[in-house]
Design a protein around this motif. Structure first.
Motif, PDB file in Angstrom:
ATOM      1  N   GLU A 212       1.037  -1.208   0.114  1.00 23.95           N
ATOM      2  CA  GLU A 212       0.014   0.017  -0.086  1.00 23.95           C
ATOM      3  C   GLU A 212       0.811   1.246  -0.156  1.00 23.95           C
ATOM      4  OE1 GLU A 212      -3.943   1.810   2.247  1.00 23.95           O
ATOM      5  OE2 GLU A 212      -3.080   0.108   3.087  1.00 23.95           O
ATOM      6  N   GLY A 213       0.754   2.147  -0.864  1.00 26.65           N
ATOM      7  CA  GLY A 213       1.280   3.438  -1.097  1.00 26.65           C
ATOM      8  C   GLY A 213       2.603   3.089  -2.090  1.00 26.65           C
ATOM      9  N   LYS A 214       2.815   1.934  -2.538  1.00 31.28           N
ATOM     10  CA  LYS A 214       4.091   1.906  -3.223  1.00 31.28           C
ATOM     11  C   LYS A 214       3.856   1.053  -4.599  1.00 31.28           C
ATOM     12  CE  LYS A 214       7.070   1.120   0.718  1.00 31.28           C
ATOM     13  NZ  LYS A 214       8.248   0.355   1.316  1.00 31.28           N
ATOM     14  N   GLY A 215       2.762   0.323  -4.674  1.00 31.86           N
ATOM     15  CA  GLY A 215       2.252  -0.141  -5.866  1.00 31.86           C
ATOM     16  C   GLY A 215       1.840  -1.518  -5.872  1.00 31.86           C
ATOM     17  N   SER A 216       1.450  -2.172  -7.098  1.00 28.63           N
ATOM     18  CA  SER A 216       1.003  -3.481  -7.169  1.00 28.63           C
ATOM     19  C   SER A 216       1.364  -4.174  -8.075  1.00 28.63           C
ATOM     20  CB  SER A 216      -0.694  -3.470  -7.476  1.00 28.63           C
ATOM     21  OG  SER A 216      -1.257  -2.696  -6.385  1.00 28.63           O
ATOM     22  N   ARG A 217       1.467  -5.513  -8.312  1.00 28.50           N
ATOM     23  CA  ARG A 217       2.052  -6.627  -9.024  1.00 28.50           C
ATOM     24  C   ARG A 217       1.031  -7.423  -9.427  1.00 28.50           C
ATOM     25  NH1 ARG A 217       5.644  -5.074  -5.788  1.00 28.50           N
ATOM     26  NH2 ARG A 217       4.864  -6.917  -4.380  1.00 28.50           N
ATOM     27  N   PHE A 218       0.439  -7.486 -10.384  1.00 30.61           N
ATOM     28  CA  PHE A 218      -0.665  -8.636 -10.936  1.00 30.61           C
ATOM     29  C   PHE A 218       0.291  -9.585 -11.785  1.00 30.61           C
ATOM     30  CE2 PHE A 218      -3.375  -5.307  -9.765  1.00 30.61           C
ATOM     31  CZ  PHE A 218      -4.412  -5.903  -9.073  1.00 30.61           C
ATOM     32  N   ILE A 219       0.377 -10.725 -11.400  1.00 34.03           N
ATOM     33  CA  ILE A 219       1.054 -12.193 -11.871  1.00 34.03           C
ATOM     34  C   ILE A 219      -0.001 -13.125 -12.628  1.00 34.03           C
ATOM     35  CG2 ILE A 219       2.669 -13.752 -11.716  1.00 34.03           C
ATOM     36  CD1 ILE A 219       2.363 -11.377  -8.780  1.00 34.03           C
ATOM     37  N   LEU A 220       0.170 -12.908 -14.004  1.00 32.10           N
ATOM     38  CA  LEU A 220      -0.424 -13.968 -14.826  1.00 32.10           C
ATOM     39  C   LEU A 220       0.439 -15.284 -14.958  1.00 32.10           C
ATOM     40  CD1 LEU A 220      -1.619 -10.947 -15.510  1.00 32.10           C
ATOM     41  CD2 LEU A 220      -2.517 -12.045 -17.610  1.00 32.10           C
ATOM     42  N   SER A 221      -0.197 -16.328 -14.374  1.00 34.17           N
ATOM     43  CA  SER A 221       0.469 -17.550 -14.755  1.00 34.17           C
ATOM     44  C   SER A 221      -0.053 -18.518 -15.820  1.00 34.17           C
ATOM     45  CB  SER A 221       0.512 -18.356 -13.433  1.00 34.17           C
ATOM     46  OG  SER A 221       1.418 -17.935 -12.268  1.00 34.17           O
ATOM     47  N   PHE A 222       0.574 -18.893 -16.694  1.00 31.71           N
ATOM     48  CA  PHE A 222       0.492 -19.873 -17.892  1.00 31.71           C
ATOM     49  C   PHE A 222       0.937 -21.101 -17.634  1.00 31.71           C
ATOM     50  CE2 PHE A 222       0.201 -15.456 -19.321  1.00 31.71           C
ATOM     51  CZ  PHE A 222      -1.068 -15.120 -20.206  1.00 31.71           C
ATOM     52  N   PRO A 223       0.126 -21.775 -17.953  1.00 30.01           N
ATOM     53  CA  PRO A 223       0.718 -23.432 -17.555  1.00 30.01           C
ATOM     54  C   PRO A 223       1.541 -23.742 -18.767  1.00 30.01           C
ATOM     55  CG  PRO A 223      -1.703 -23.467 -18.267  1.00 30.01           C
ATOM     56  CD  PRO A 223      -1.485 -22.128 -18.197  1.00 30.01           C
ATOM     57  N   SER A 224       2.305 -24.883 -18.728  1.00 29.30           N
ATOM     58  CA  SER A 224       3.058 -25.271 -19.885  1.00 29.30           C
ATOM     59  C   SER A 224       2.340 -25.696 -21.281  1.00 29.30           C
ATOM     60  CB  SER A 224       3.843 -26.637 -19.587  1.00 29.30           C
ATOM     61  OG  SER A 224       3.192 -27.521 -19.261  1.00 29.30           O
ATOM     62  N   SER A 225       1.012 -26.024 -20.955  1.00 28.87           N
ATOM     63  CA  SER A 225       0.130 -26.226 -22.264  1.00 28.87           C
ATOM     64  C   SER A 225      -0.062 -24.863 -22.963  1.00 28.87           C
ATOM     65  CB  SER A 225      -1.410 -27.022 -21.682  1.00 28.87           C
ATOM     66  OG  SER A 225      -2.040 -26.039 -20.658  1.00 28.87           O
ATOM     67  N   CYS A 226      -0.057 -23.774 -22.367  1.00 24.89           N
ATOM     68  CA  CYS A 226      -0.222 -22.718 -23.055  1.00 24.89           C
ATOM     69  C   CYS A 226       1.019 -21.968 -23.829  1.00 24.89           C
ATOM     70  CB  CYS A 226      -0.792 -21.562 -22.315  1.00 24.89           C
ATOM     71  SG  CYS A 226      -2.556 -21.948 -21.936  1.00 24.89           S
TER      72      CYS A 226
END
Length: 228
Positions: A212-226
C-alpha cells in the motif's frame, strides 16, 4: 430485467460513448483547428472518463458471456511480443497525456502462447487501465515475463497507490473494488473477476502482490500447455 435486455441496453450505450470519444480525439489532433492550452486541457480531461465508460460497458457485456457454461475458447498460436506491443500501443496516448511511462522489458524469451487472443487482450486491457487509473501522474507501469519452471508468468507492475492488505483476498470477486467509497474510480467491479475467469479457463491463474502506497504487481501464470 432479463440478462438479454441488460446486454442490449449496455450495447446501445457503448456506441454513442465511442462516437463522443472519437470526436474529442479529432479535436485534440488539431485537424479542426488550433485550440488554447485551457481548451486542450479540458478535452484531455474528458477522454479518461470516456475510456472508463467504454471499458465498463465492455466488462458488463463480457461478464455475461463468461458465465456461460458452454463458452468455448478459440485457441490460437500468438507471438507474445506482438500481443504486448499491440496492447501497449493502444494506451500510448492517455499515458502520454499524464506524462506516465508504460513499457515492457522486451524479454519474452521468444515465447509463443496458445491462447484465445480476444480474451487475453481483455485481460491486459483491464490490468493496464487499472494501473493507469490508480497510478499518479508521472508514474510508471512495467510489463515483463519470467519463466517459472512449469510455464510462464506475465507481470503487470505499477508504482501507484497499491491495495490495502485487508482487500487483497477479495479483489478478484465480482463487483468488488479495493478503494474506499470516498475515493472510488468509475468502474463496474468486474475487470479483475474477468481476468481471473479467463486465466482459469486457460488452465492458469492470476494473483496480486501489493504494498500500500508503493504499487501493485498482478502476476498471470500460464501453464506449460499454453507456452510454445
Amino acid at each position: 430485467m432479463s440478462g438479454d435486455a441488460m446486454q442490449s441496453i449496455v450495447h446501445d450505450l457503448r456506441t454513442p460513448i465511442t462516437v463522443i470519444k472519437g470526436n474529442l480525439q479529432l479535436l485534440l489532433s488539431g485537424v479542426m483547428g488550433q485550440m488554447s492550452p485551457d481548451q486542450l486541457l479540458l478535452l484531455r480531461r474528458s477522454i479518461s472518463p470516456l475510456e472508463d465508460l467504454i471499458l465498463m460497458t465492455e466488462n458488463l457485456l463480457q461478464s455475461a458471456t463468461l458465465e456461460k457454461d458452454d463458452l468455448k475458447l478459440k485457441l490460437e498460436e500468438t507471438d507474445l511480443d506482438k500481443l504486448l506491443s499491440d496492447t501497449i500501443d493502444f494506451y500510448s496516448i492517455p499515458f502520454k497525456q499524464r506524462e506516465m511511462e508504460i513499457r515492457w522489458d522486451g524479454n519474452t524469451f521468444g515465447t509463443k502462447l496458445r491462447v484465445d487472443v480476444f480474451w487475453m487482450k481483455r485481460v491486459l486491457n483491464n490490468l493496464i487501465w487499472n494501473a493507469y487509473k490508480f497510478t499518479p501522474d508521472h508514474g510508471k507501469v512495467l510489463i515483463y515475463a519470467r519463466l517459472n519452471g512449469k510455464g510462464l508468468d506475465l507481470v503487470v507492475e505499477d508504482n501507484g497507490r497499491g491495495i490495502p492488505a485487508l482487500k487483497l483476498h477479495s479483489v478478484f470477486e465480482k463487483f468488488t473494488q479495493a478503494s474506499p467509497m470516498t475515493d472510488r474510480k468509475l468502474g463496474s467491479g468486474l475487470g479483475l473477476w474477468i481476468c481471473k475467469r479467463v486465466l482459469e479457463m486457460h488452465g492458469g491463474s492470476i494473483r496480486v502482490e501489493s504494498d500500500e502506497g508503493k504499487g501493485s504487481r498482478f502476476i498471470l501464470s500460464f501453464p506449460s500447455s499454453c507456452v510454445l
